[in-house]
Design a protein around this motif. Structure first.
Motif, PDB file in Angstrom:
ATOM      1  N   HIS A 122       5.725  -0.944   1.759  1.00  0.00           N
ATOM      2  CA  HIS A 122       5.395  -1.479   0.623  1.00  0.00           C
ATOM      3  C   HIS A 122       4.013  -2.486   0.643  1.00  0.00           C
ATOM      4  CE1 HIS A 122       5.618  -3.847  -3.066  1.00  0.00           C
ATOM      5  NE2 HIS A 122       6.231  -5.034  -2.350  1.00  0.00           N
ATOM      6  N   SER A 123       3.242  -2.250  -0.136  1.00  0.00           N
ATOM      7  CA  SER A 123       2.067  -3.123   0.059  1.00  0.00           C
ATOM      8  C   SER A 123       1.382  -3.468   1.075  1.00  0.00           C
ATOM      9  CB  SER A 123       2.212  -4.564  -0.978  1.00  0.00           C
ATOM     10  OG  SER A 123       3.364  -5.140  -0.239  1.00  0.00           O
ATOM     11  N   LYS A 124       0.827  -2.328   1.912  1.00  0.00           N
ATOM     12  CA  LYS A 124       0.278  -2.623   3.073  1.00  0.00           C
ATOM     13  C   LYS A 124      -1.227  -2.643   2.615  1.00  0.00           C
ATOM     14  CE  LYS A 124      -0.927   0.291   7.149  1.00  0.00           C
ATOM     15  NZ  LYS A 124      -2.287  -0.325   7.299  1.00  0.00           N
ATOM     16  N   ASN A 125      -1.811  -3.531   3.504  1.00  0.00           N
ATOM     17  CA  ASN A 125      -3.483  -3.555   3.187  1.00  0.00           C
ATOM     18  C   ASN A 125      -4.022  -3.944   4.521  1.00  0.00           C
ATOM     19  OD1 ASN A 125      -3.056  -6.311   3.279  1.00  0.00           O
ATOM     20  ND2 ASN A 125      -3.170  -6.522   1.232  1.00  0.00           N
ATOM     21  N   LYS A 154      -0.597   8.241  10.778  1.00  0.00           N
ATOM     22  CA  LYS A 154      -1.637   8.602   9.644  1.00  0.00           C
ATOM     23  C   LYS A 154      -0.879   8.076   8.526  1.00  0.00           C
ATOM     24  CE  LYS A 154      -3.640  12.242  12.201  1.00  0.00           C
ATOM     25  NZ  LYS A 154      -4.384  13.690  12.073  1.00  0.00           N
ATOM     26  N   TYR A 155      -1.812   7.519   7.582  1.00  0.00           N
ATOM     27  CA  TYR A 155      -1.334   6.860   6.358  1.00  0.00           C
ATOM     28  C   TYR A 155      -1.764   7.731   5.092  1.00  0.00           C
ATOM     29  CZ  TYR A 155       0.081   3.153   9.149  1.00  0.00           C
ATOM     30  OH  TYR A 155       0.648   2.231   9.988  1.00  0.00           O
ATOM     31  N   THR A 156      -0.992   7.788   3.963  1.00  0.00           N
ATOM     32  CA  THR A 156      -1.434   8.206   2.748  1.00  0.00           C
ATOM     33  C   THR A 156      -2.119   7.000   2.036  1.00  0.00           C
ATOM     34  OG1 THR A 156       0.289   7.393   1.640  1.00  0.00           O
ATOM     35  CG2 THR A 156       0.621   9.550   2.507  1.00  0.00           C
ATOM     36  N   SER A 157      -2.706   7.262   0.904  1.00  0.00           N
ATOM     37  CA  SER A 157      -3.508   6.275   0.116  1.00  0.00           C
ATOM     38  C   SER A 157      -2.229   5.591  -0.407  1.00  0.00           C
ATOM     39  CB  SER A 157      -4.299   7.077  -0.838  1.00  0.00           C
ATOM     40  OG  SER A 157      -3.573   7.928  -1.533  1.00  0.00           O
ATOM     41  N   MET A 158      -2.759   4.286  -1.016  1.00  0.00           N
ATOM     42  CA  MET A 158      -1.955   3.530  -1.756  1.00  0.00           C
ATOM     43  C   MET A 158      -1.872   3.836  -3.080  1.00  0.00           C
ATOM     44  SD  MET A 158      -1.438  -0.572  -1.372  1.00  0.00           S
ATOM     45  CE  MET A 158      -2.407  -1.369  -2.496  1.00  0.00           C
ATOM     46  N   LYS A 159      -0.494   3.698  -3.836  1.00  0.00           N
ATOM     47  CA  LYS A 159      -0.400   3.938  -5.162  1.00  0.00           C
ATOM     48  C   LYS A 159       0.198   2.780  -5.683  1.00  0.00           C
ATOM     49  CE  LYS A 159      -1.505   8.463  -4.784  1.00  0.00           C
ATOM     50  NZ  LYS A 159      -2.868   8.503  -5.012  1.00  0.00           N
ATOM     51  N   GLU A 160      -0.489   2.301  -6.821  1.00  0.00           N
ATOM     52  CA  GLU A 160      -0.136   0.896  -7.381  1.00  0.00           C
ATOM     53  C   GLU A 160       1.061   1.007  -8.417  1.00  0.00           C
ATOM     54  OE1 GLU A 160      -3.454  -0.714  -8.750  1.00  0.00           O
ATOM     55  OE2 GLU A 160      -4.665  -0.770  -7.095  1.00  0.00           O
ATOM     56  N   ASN A 172       8.528  -2.837  -8.721  1.00  0.00           N
ATOM     57  CA  ASN A 172       6.961  -2.975  -8.931  1.00  0.00           C
ATOM     58  C   ASN A 172       6.104  -2.965  -7.557  1.00  0.00           C
ATOM     59  OD1 ASN A 172       4.322  -2.945 -10.347  1.00  0.00           O
ATOM     60  ND2 ASN A 172       4.194  -5.270  -9.934  1.00  0.00           N
ATOM     61  N   MET A 173       6.304  -1.693  -6.680  1.00  0.00           N
ATOM     62  CA  MET A 173       5.900  -1.779  -5.434  1.00  0.00           C
ATOM     63  C   MET A 173       4.736  -1.008  -5.340  1.00  0.00           C
ATOM     64  SD  MET A 173       9.240   0.550  -4.168  1.00  0.00           S
ATOM     65  CE  MET A 173       8.371   0.300  -2.598  1.00  0.00           C
ATOM     66  N   ASP A 174       3.772  -1.035  -4.444  1.00  0.00           N
ATOM     67  CA  ASP A 174       2.677  -0.305  -4.047  1.00  0.00           C
ATOM     68  C   ASP A 174       2.904   0.399  -2.824  1.00  0.00           C
ATOM     69  OD1 ASP A 174       1.647  -1.792  -6.174  1.00  0.00           O
ATOM     70  OD2 ASP A 174       0.603  -3.346  -4.470  1.00  0.00           O
ATOM     71  N   PRO A 175       3.547   1.649  -2.977  1.00  0.00           N
ATOM     72  CA  PRO A 175       4.023   2.364  -1.814  1.00  0.00           C
ATOM     73  C   PRO A 175       2.876   3.048  -1.054  1.00  0.00           C
ATOM     74  CG  PRO A 175       4.889   3.469  -3.661  1.00  0.00           C
ATOM     75  CD  PRO A 175       4.061   2.326  -4.030  1.00  0.00           C
ATOM     76  N   VAL A 176       3.036   3.015   0.482  1.00  0.00           N
ATOM     77  CA  VAL A 176       2.127   4.001   1.089  1.00  0.00           C
ATOM     78  C   VAL A 176       3.230   4.798   2.039  1.00  0.00           C
ATOM     79  CG1 VAL A 176       0.533   3.861   3.304  1.00  0.00           C
ATOM     80  CG2 VAL A 176       0.312   2.125   1.305  1.00  0.00           C
ATOM     81  N   VAL A 177       2.885   6.150   2.309  1.00  0.00           N
ATOM     82  CA  VAL A 177       3.586   6.594   3.380  1.00  0.00           C
ATOM     83  C   VAL A 177       3.104   6.833   4.594  1.00  0.00           C
ATOM     84  CG1 VAL A 177       4.747   8.852   3.655  1.00  0.00           C
ATOM     85  CG2 VAL A 177       4.750   7.899   1.523  1.00  0.00           C
ATOM     86  N   CYS A 178       3.814   6.542   5.787  1.00  0.00           N
ATOM     87  CA  CYS A 178       2.926   6.568   7.187  1.00  0.00           C
ATOM     88  C   CYS A 178       3.683   7.740   7.689  1.00  0.00           C
ATOM     89  CB  CYS A 178       3.365   5.421   7.863  1.00  0.00           C
ATOM     90  SG  CYS A 178       3.120   5.346   9.491  1.00  0.00           S
TER      91      CYS A 178
END
Length: 1937
Positions: free
Chosen positions: A211-214, A172-178, A158-164
């Motif tokens: 995973h789960s960057k904010n 640069k970062y993508t948006s976060m998907k829940e 159950n991760m919230d991944p972001v790709v850097c």
């Protein structure tokens, strides 16, 4: 040297032959001439046979152009013997063998003459390098675009991944998907850089999943992937497209793959255009394993490996600190310290490691190793090792070395892991004196060519593959540094004494800025010989023998080595610089040093490890490669100049190559056990020998396959050999440092050159000797570092004729052997008797020869524009030895014809006559632009070698008179034009009378009837003697080039079509009003009429004019034609607007039609651009006009019938017909399927795929057609790829088969072993084929949709720029940019001239002019439309844009369209598309325009901004006029089918029959005649087709339109007038932005229709508005779950249970997720729900994407539209009351293709997910309703998939209308409620009904226990009560109460 013997008359035959006999030809050459077996006609032999072989320098093609070839001397003295043809020298053995054989193999004779180049014959001179400017350090623009599409199989719950995405230091970062393990992003990132290529390619691209960057926390790294930019750039097309990157965790190398990220990565440099595969609905990339983001040949499973870089010690470091500080320290502390604190830093794959700092040491010893842990093979090519100086303020680099991993490893079957050393590497950088601000610091960082030796470092490197299973492995990838043991002195080889000798034979062309002070030259090797800043004395007391004997001696050397009388000791040491001398003036720009007979010498002794073997092997390979390159340039030259027999020369080249390779294998295999040989030496030797052997074998084979028609293909293969050889020859382990030659003035270093030590290294074996050893080399000195960029780098600082010899001291006896003979040695003054072996300090020549040089400067072309007018005022300066002369200045031209003979009298050359004859010094020609004020500006430079005539030689054929040749002019690294000239050097005395006669003879031979000019008569006058030459020259007129040398002229007529001028810019702020065009060629010309008012009508009123001119017979010598536009202002002033030079007139030569030929391709046509190409054999794709007109002409009628199937597939059937046959070829075009056939045919296809019903007409729209066409485009590309793979494979097999001498039949047995990499390669190709085949099988049968053509490029490139009769010439003005290859030329365009040219020899045959309707005023330009203004309706359709460059901070853009045409502009600003880089516009715009005033259409894409001005993203320009008038009929594309209604409605106001009738009338051909039975006859061809058409109401009518359309679609097959007509199409045009020239900013798909206003008006525009997504509702009923894993332990009993609930959502709509109720306390994993989810969504059927519109954040101005694949995610959870719920498992179903559910829970297994690709899949959009069991999966700790449950679900898809009719409730609510699940009693919540819970607990489990406890309790109570009440009762009783 070569005479045009093209037109030989028999009368002259005998005289010439006698002349040849006089030159006593030896038997072998007579044999050559007269032997009947040789196909070389002897005349052509004289033409070609004596010319040179083209030997370029490293940098470019045939660079050192046009140097003549010396001749082989049969013996050392006998140079008086006859001329022998130049046999390109092989090794001596072969030469002797040839002598013995007595014949020359014609293959080895070089045929190229137009740019022949020296092949040294007496071996006394080597070739100079012509390219001056260092190209490496200059910054260039790069754009890296990365699209992150999606990620799959990410590890984690159950991760919230972001790709850097990180490139270099930018992130640069993508948006976060829940909460998803397979997020879909489709986000596009662009990085712009302006850096030198080396820096760019070393940058690391890093893709990481976090995973789960904010905002508050940085998130945890899941895994990352690294690759350097160079790897991407070296891919085909510089890109990876739709590939999956494997994520791995750097902190835990035992873990394995952490998931995959799918991305596109492209690296664009300036001028690269990237072909993006067509962006459309992607289907095949789900195969992850087959599409990994890895270069070809790298295994998918990469292993972790340790890279050990051992750093031992360094030597010879420079001072890095000032002396002042040191003196202060010394005064205080009393110690003398070395002024440098070095440490070594190693960089690899984005990580850095460093050693400790060794305080104050010039010779630090570290003995440490830096360890990197990285995947192997790594995707980073270079490892950077840098010595740095540690400093309190900032550390600076002392020197840098790059280790290229490809060179120290070999990936083949017999390959080896990267290994290196222990070996010394040399570091070069800026000069060694210490300054606080070093201007050349970049050089120390490894950018650009180092100008001085900095240090040498002893390193070694090894790689160890890790076994990740072993328990004691450290799992982190941090860089470690640790100590290692010391290595012995001898490990790197035994020290030996080397001797370097140099002699300066000439120093000329010294720049005048430094000409006033005395100048000396210094030669250094390492720190030896460096007097100013070389020796840094180590403070250590140990004096090392190896550093050059005695330190004191070295110091002494510093004081007095420049004087001749140094004392003996030091004298033996070295003399490293020449005595200072004042320069003497040569001319206004240059000085020279007066080294006449006395030539200064220098010599240096130095000590190095003896690793010559490495250099020897490298030299051998280099020489083979040089010879190969020379041969290949020769072959190309022969092909370019269309001479005979290129295949022979290629065979000769291959023969040489195979001999060279076998010789290498013999020679390289000795000295194997030398000390200091490293593992790399041994392995490299093995692999080099294997490679060379295989190259030799393949060359042998290829030689047999070279035929006339295969030359081009084989040439490509041989070029691969060349690259391979160059790669092998580069030795990664250095030994002896390079030699630097510095020019010193006033003790300052001014200019330098760097000579690789291997080039001057001596060996006893000839092949191993360096290419410049023992030879005189012309060397040009350049400015150091950045000073050498740009104009400063082009001017020569000095030109040296330099002789160098480097070798072991003990082998030095022959060190003078290569010098030109005839000198005496002068030793140093104080030589004692015992020192006879001392080298000389100078040489004195007592032999000198006197010559006269004649430079025949005829003309130059395509020069560089040096003035603001866009022209130049060129003159040429010719340098020879210490003399120079200039031609006259010709003003305002880029193509000057000087026609001038420059005579240099009394040129003195030193040395033996014979040697000079074989290789004379080179001539340097520099071209300048004369400016009225200030210094003349440099245009370019070229070199030449003169043809020499000694006194006793005869002046006559074949060598004299010399022929004019083209010499390539260079300016820095780029070409800047060509010079046509000839040079001859005549030894004085000579007899001018003989020369005169020879010239006249040649001249009369060729053109007996020419008018002889007066000046030439003067030249030929008998009284005109050698001495009067000089007088003439001093006094007056310019002597023209004499007649025998100047080209032979014929009379030509040039017709010019003047159409109009376009887009003229303002000149000096005034508008151009009355322009005129002047055409000039070879001194003649014609002017157009004046345009009276440019604003009103920019076309010319008189269209055709002509002029006659005398031009050379030889087309290659034709002068350019100049087009100039002038503006006529008031008072008779003329102002130049702009000019254009047509450098080659070949494409405009008119060739009369050949009446006898029955091939239409040769029919009379202007030679349009591509006509020339067709002569070359291979048909270019860009010539639709010709490609199909190659059918032979038949006698009778031909019938061509079309078949309906072919209108969907492209027409690939070309009907081949015999000339006499009356063949009828049937390709039936059936009627469109009638209604009764349209019954629902449901065929069950393989894999249980059900084909949908025949597509309903009403459903189809323009987009259906578009998507179908894109599919076709992709299929054709795929088919090409497969065909290519198969062809490559065949070729590999052929080569392999022949290498092993086996027939292709036996290949099965042996083929596999023949090539190292063939297995991998084969696998790769098979995979490609399989993929393609696979995809074609998987694809459903396509519904029949009419298609259009989608071009993935501009329409112009497909149709030759529509220049079929109207050409566009850009007019230039202003100085040309100095950037590489004139990249800035677009800024110089000031307008365009439209017109055409046609040239032909006079007289013209009568037939043409007699043709019916021939208009003499129009000349060759018959049937050309009028150029009066015409009103046109222009309809622009813009479909969509792709890959736009982001314009906003958020990495997106808000694009909208702007269309400009003339003064009208349409802005579509209110319809901007929010936050989209791939917007679909689907718009059409109508604009009315008047040609020619408004003919340039600009389509721009702007970015909408809420505040501020909108930014331009990119624009594309289309010239509508050429399209409008083109014979390709590009006004309105012709569709493949004719229909009067529906999506495929006919767009043109003219019907096909009208168009056909007009075409027939215009082309004056017979037809069309419509016959019965669906036939039509045009010219002599018969076409067949359907004759019925259906209207809207379904009624059928008879029509001829289908027939006419059939003819139009095959119009190119009509003889004489046929052209391919432009089909209905969509073109893809790149968007460019003027701020970022040359780099694509995205692409736009569009097309343009044009309708003349005087014709009937066209119908309404097609509706191509984007499809509105269709509203659907997906209803998912979760019935039951089973076998869900149990997570909770019961409080009371410890039993396992789970509180199950199911959560679901559609991808991209996580916020709308829905949960079922909870099934509590499931003990078996079974859950019952009967719960309904309802998901409404918008869906685009054609693209298979869901469309979501939502605001990105609360601050967003408007909604953003996203397109996401339709995927349903179902998850199973365990509910917890107080802690977070636990995730148990999930399944994701792609609604378009997901596995069918299992019938029962038992049959449901993990295989449904694992083998997804093999199972039949279904689509909910077709099935509508589906029910079954699906598995839930999760990954365990070891990353294995495990089954965590099963769910029974029902999916039901309804459209929005159906949903309204039959609504349903969520969960179990009304309407249409589901019944309550029948759950066991255990599943309620205890705090809702506690009694029930207690009852359950009590009744079920603890009944007896409770009963027992209750009984016991009662007993206890009773006992208690008894005890309690007993005493009172007793008392009572006792007292008797």
């Amino acid at each position: 040297m070569l005479i045009p013997v093209g037109k030989m008359f028999h009368a002259q035959f005998e005289t010439l032959f006698m002349a040849l006999m006089e030159v006593k030809l030896q038997a072998m050459y007579l044999h050559l001439f007269l032997s009947p077996s040789l196909p070389l006609s002897w005349a052509s032999f004289i033409l070609h046979g004596w010319s040179g072989g083209c030997a370029p320098d490293r940098a470019g093609k045939g660079v050192f152009s046009a140097m003549k070839l010396g001749k082989i001397k049969s013996s050392k003295d006998d140079h008086k013997k006859a001329d022998e043809p130049a046999v390109l020298e092989m090794e001596d053995l072969d030469r002797k063998a040839m002598r013995l054989a007595g014949t020359v193999d014609p293959d080895t004779i070089s045929l190229a003459s137009v740019t022949a180049v020296t092949t040294n014959v007496s071996n006394k001179r080597s070739k100079p390098d012509i390219k001056m400017e260092p190209s490496s350090g200059r910054p260039v623009d790069y754009q890296i675009s990365i699209t992150v599409i999606e990620a799959r199989q990410l590890i984690g719950l159950n991760m919230d991944p972001v790709v850097c995405v990180e490139v270099g230091d930018e992130k640069k970062y993508t948006s976060m998907k829940e909460s998803t393990n397979c997020p879909y992003y489709n986000e596009y990132f662009v990085f712009d850089f302006h850096v030198p290529p080396d820096v760019m390619f070393d940058k690391i691209i890093k893709i990481s999943v976090i995973h789960s960057k904010n905002l508050l926390r940085s998130g945890t790294l899941v895994g990352n992937f690294k690759m350097d930019v160079g790897t991407v750039y070296s891919q085909p097309e510089h890109q990876f497209y739709h590939k999956w990157a494997i994520m791995s965790d750097p902190d835990d190398i035992t873990a394995g793959c952490k998931g995959y990220v799918k991305c596109d990565i492209a690296v664009v440099g300036k001028g690269d255009n990237i072909k993006t595969p067509h962006k459309a609905n992607e289907t095949d990339e789900d195969d992850i394993e087959g599409n990994l983001l890895l270069p070809e040949g790298i295994p998918a499973e990469r292993q972790w490996a340790r890279f050990y870089v051992k750093i031992y010690r360094a030597e010879g470091l420079p001072k890095m600190n000032t002396n002042i500080m040191a003196n202060v320290k010394k005064a205080f502390i009393g110690e003398n310290r070395d002024l440098v604190d070095p440490y070594v830093q190693v960089q690899f794959a984005g990580q850095k490691g460093k050693t400790s700092v060794q305080k104050s040491s010039y010779e630090p010893i570290w003995n440490e190793q830096v360890v990197f842990t990285e995947l192997f093979p790594p995707l980073c090519k270079r490892l950077k090792v840098q010595i740095r100086d540690s400093d309190k303020v900032n550390d600076v680099a002392i020197g840098t070395h790059f280790v290229d991993l490809r060179k120290i490893s070999n990936e083949g079957d017999k390959g080896f892991l990267p290994t290196m050393g222990p070996a010394w590497v040399n570091m070069y950088g800026s000069t060694r004196q210490y300054t606080l601000m070093d201007e050349h610091q970049d050089l120390n960082e490894g950018l650009g060519e180092g100008v001085s030796f900095r240090a040498r470092l002893l390193i070694s490197m090894a790689v160890e593959i890790l076994d990740t299973t072993s328990p004691e492995l450290m799992s982190s990838t941090e860089v470690q540094a640790e100590g290692v043991s010391n290595i012995s002195e001898s490990a790197t080889g035994k020290m030996d004494e080397f001797f370097l000798f140099g002699s300066f034979l000439e120093a000329t062309m010294i720049d005048r800025k430094i000409g006033d002070k005395p100048i000396s030259f210094e030669i250094t090797i390492g720190n030896y010989g460096n007097q100013i800043d070389g020796v840094s004395k180590p403070s250590s007391a140990k004096k090392k023998k190896k550093d050059g004997g005695n330190e004191e001696e070295e110091n002494e050397l510093i004081q007095n080595s420049s004087e001749d009388e140094a004392d003996e000791e030091a004298d033996l040491m070295s003399v490293s610089s020449t005595p200072p001398m004042r320069p003497v003036i040569t001319d206004r720009n240059y000085f020279h040093l007066p080294y006449f007979e006395k030539k200064p010498c220098v010599y240096i002794k130095s000590w190095w490890q003896d690793q010559r073997r490495r250099l020897y092997n490298s030299n051998m390979m280099d020489k083979i490669a040089d010879k190969l390159e020379e041969g290949l340039n020769d072959v190309q030259e022969i092909m370019k100049t269309e001479k005979a027999f290129p295949e022979r020369r290629l065979r000769g080249v291959l023969e040489e190559l195979s001999v060279g390779c076998s010789r290498f294998v013999i020679l390289a295999n000795k000295d194997v056990n030398q000390p200091g040989r490293t593992k790399l030496d041994r392995e490299r030797l093995k692999s080099c020998m294997r490679e060379m052997d295989s190259i030799g074998q393949q060359a042998k084979q290829l030689r047999t396959q070279v035929k006339k028609n295969t030359v081009r293909d084989k040439l490509k293969l041989v070029q691969n050999f060349l690259q391979k050889l160059r790669f092998l020859a580069d030795e990664p382990q250095h030994s002896i440092p390079d030699v630097f030659v510095w020019m010193m003035s006033n003790n300052k270093r001014i200019a330098y050159t760097r000579i690789p030590s291997k080039d001057i290294l001596y060996s006893i074996v000839d092949e191993e000797t360096g290419k410049d050893c023992c030879k005189v080399k012309g060397v040009f000195l350049k400015l150091p570092g950045k000073k050498g960029f740009g104009p400063a780098g082009w001017t020569v600082q000095a030109k040296l004729e330099l002789y160098l010899w480097l070798g072991l001291n003990k082998q030095r006896k022959d060190f003078l052997s290569g010098l030109p003979n005839g000198f005496e040695e002068i030793k140093a003054a104080k030589t004692g008797p015992g020192l006879q072996s001392v080298p000389p300090v100078s040489l004195v020549y007592n032999m000198k020869q006197v010559f006269q040089l004649r430079a025949h400067m005829y003309q130059a072309r395509s020069l560089f524009a040096a003035d603001n007018s866009g022209l130049s005022d060129p003159f040429a300066r010719v340098f020879f030895s210490t003399h120079s002369q200039v031609t006259e200045v010709l003003s305002e031209t880029l193509c000057p014809t000087w026609d001038q003979l420059l005579v240099f009298d009394d040129v003195e050359l030193f040395g033996e006559a014979g040697e000079l004859r074989d290789d004379p010094p080179i001539i340097v020609v520099e071209l300048f632009d004369q400016d009225t004020v200030g210094k003349a500006e440099f245009i370019g430079r070229t070199f030449a070698k003169p043809t020499i005539k000694m006194c006793e030689e005869y002046y006559g054929p074949p060598r004299f008179p010399p022929q004019l040749e083209y010499y390539q002019i260079y300016r820095g690294n780029s070409t800047a034009g060509e010079l046509l000239a000839a040079f001859e050097l005549l030894q004085i005395p000579f007899d001018p009378e003989v020369i005169r006669r020879a010239l006249i003879a040649v001249h009369n031979f060729a053109v007996p009837q020419i008018k002889v000019l007066f000046s030439c008569l003067l030249f030929f006058h008998p009284a005109f003697s050698y001495s009067s030459f000089t007088l003439l020259f001093e006094r007056g007129p310019i002597i023209p080039v004499p007649l025998g040398i100047r080209p032979i002229l014929s009379r030509y007529r040039i017709e010019v079509l003047f159409w109009g001028l376009r887009d003229l810019k303002r000149i000096n702020l005034a508008q151009v009003d009355r322009p005129r065009v002047d055409i000039e060629c070879a001194g003649r010309g014609v002017q157009s009429v004046l345009i009276q008012n440019y604003k009103k009508n920019p076309n010319f009123s008189i269209l055709v004019k002509w002029f006659e001119v005398d031009l050379p017979e030889n087309e290659l010598l034709h002068p350019p034609l100049n087009i100039r536009v002038v503006d006529c202002r008031a008072f008779g002033r003329y102002i130049l607007v702009g000019s254009h030079a047509v450098s080659s007139l070949r494409r405009f030569i008119y060739s009369a039609p050949d009446k006898t030929s029955n091939n239409w391709a040769t029919a009379a046509k202007l030679m349009n651009g591509y006509m020339v190409l067709t002569n070359g054999g291979s048909q270019p794709r860009s010539s639709p006009s010709l490609s199909s007109r190659t059918l032979s002409r038949p006698a009778g009628d031909i019938m061509v019938d079309m078949d309906s199937e072919h209108s969907f597939r492209k027409m690939d059937t070309v009907v081949k017909l015999d000339a006499t046959s009356d063949a009828v070829v049937k390709v039936d075009m059936t009627e469109e399927e009638s209604d009764k056939d349209k019954k629902k045919k449901k065929k069950k296809k393989k894999g249980g795929m059900e084909e949908e019903e025949e597509t309903d007409e009403r459903v189809l729209d323009w987009w259906s057609k578009y998507f179908a066409s894109i599919e076709t485009l992709k299929e054709s590309l795929r088919a090409q790829e497969v065909a290519q793979a198969e062809a490559e494979e065949r070729e590999d097999l052929e080569i392999a088969a022949e290498a092993a001498d086996i027939k292709p039949d036996d290949l099965v047995l042996k083929g596999s072993k023949t090539k190292d990499k063939s297995k991998e390669k084969r696998f790769y190709k098979d995979k490609k084929k399989a993929q393609a085949a696979d995809s074609s099988e998987r694809r459903p049968v396509k519904a029949k949709v009419d298609e259009l053509v989608v071009y993935n490029k501009e329409l112009e490139t497909e149709y030759g720029n529509f220049a079929d009769w109207l050409h566009t010439f850009n007019l230039y003005r202003g100085k040309a940019g100095d950037d590489d290859e004139h990249a800035q030329d677009d800024d110089r365009i000031v307008g365009r001239f439209k017109g055409s040219l046609c040239m032909y020899k006079l007289p013209l045959s009568e037939e043409i002019t007699r043709e019916a309707g021939f208009d003499p005023n129009m000349g060759m330009f018959q049937s050309i439309p009028h150029n009066d203004p015409i009103n046109v309706l222009v309809r622009v359709y813009v479909v969509r844009a792709t890959d736009l460059h982001p314009a906003d901070i958020n990495g997106k853009a808000d694009p909208y369209i702007v269309i400009k045409l003339g003064k009208s502009e349409v802005k579509d600003k209110e319809n901007y598309i929010s936050k989209q880089l791939n917007p679909v516009f689907g718009k059409s715009f109508d604009i009315e325009a008047t040609f020619p005033m408004e003919s340039m259409l600009t389509v721009s894409v702007y970015d909408w901004d809420l505040v501020g001005t909108d930014d331009l993203i990119g624009e594309t320009k289309i010239d509508l006029e050429n399209r409008f008038y083109s014979k390709y009929r590009a006004t309105c594309g012709i569709s493949s089918k004719y229909s009067v209604h529906g999506y495929n409605i006919w767009r043109d106001p003219m019907k096909p029959s009208q168009i056909l009738a007009k075409l027939c009338k215009d082309g004056k051909i017979d037809g069309p005649h419509y016959g019965p039975g669906g036939k039509v006859k045009v010219a002599n061809r018969i076409f067949q087709g359907p004759t019925e058409i259906e209207d809207e109401n379904g009624l059928k009518k008879q029509t001829e339109e289908h027939l006419a359309l059939t003819v139009l679609n095959h119009w190119e097959e009509i003889p004489r007038v046929g052209w391919k007509l432009v089909p209905e199409h969509v073109e893809t045009r790149p968007l460019l932005n003027p701020d970022k020239p040359g780099i694509e900013q995205g692409r736009v798909e569009m097309w343009v229709d044009m309708f003349p206003m005087d014709m009937p008006a066209p119908g309404p525009a097609l509706d191509i508005s984007p499809r509105k997504p269709k509203r659907y509702e997906l209803r998912v009923i979760i019935w039951n779950t089973d076998e869900v894993i149990l997570e909770d332990d019961d409080y009371f009993t410890g039993e396992k249970s789970s509180d199950i609930f199911v959560r679901g959502w559609l991808k991209g709509q996580q916020e709308d997720k829905q949960d079922t109720d909870v099934h509590y306390h499931s003990l078996t994993g079974e859950g019952n729900f009967n719960w309904r989810f309802v998901f409404p969504f918008d869906y685009l059927m054609a693209e298979e994407k869901i469309v979501i519109s939502k605001k990105e954040s609360m601050f967003s101005w408007d909604e953003t539209e996203y397109k996401i694949p339709p995927r349903l995610t179902l998850q199973v959870w365990d509910a917890d009351h107080f802690s977070a719920d636990d995730f148990l498992g999930a399944i994701e179903l792609d609604l378009n293709r997901f596995p069918r559910g299992a019938k029962t829970a038992k049959q449901c297994s993990l295989d449904m997910i694992r083998n997804e690709h093999e199972l039949p899949t279904i689509s909910i959009f077709k099935q509508k309703r589906v029910k079954g069991w699906w598995p839930f999966v999760a990954r365990d700790e070891n990353d294995e998939m495990e089954l965590t449950g099963k769910v029974e679900a029902e999916l039901h898809l309804v459209t929005a209308e159906e949903a309204e009719k039959s609504p349903v409730g969520l969960g179990r609510n009304e309407p249409d409620p589901l019944e309550k699940p029948n759950r066991p009693d255990t599943t309620f919540l205890w705090f809702l009904s506690p009694l029930k819970a207690i009852r359950y607990l009590v009744c079920n489990r603890y009944k007896w226990l409770i009963i027992k406890m209750v009984l016991a309790l009662l007993l206890l109570i009773m006992l208690g009560l008894f005890l309690y009440s007993m005493p009172g009762y007793l008392v009572k009783k006792l007292l008797g109460a």
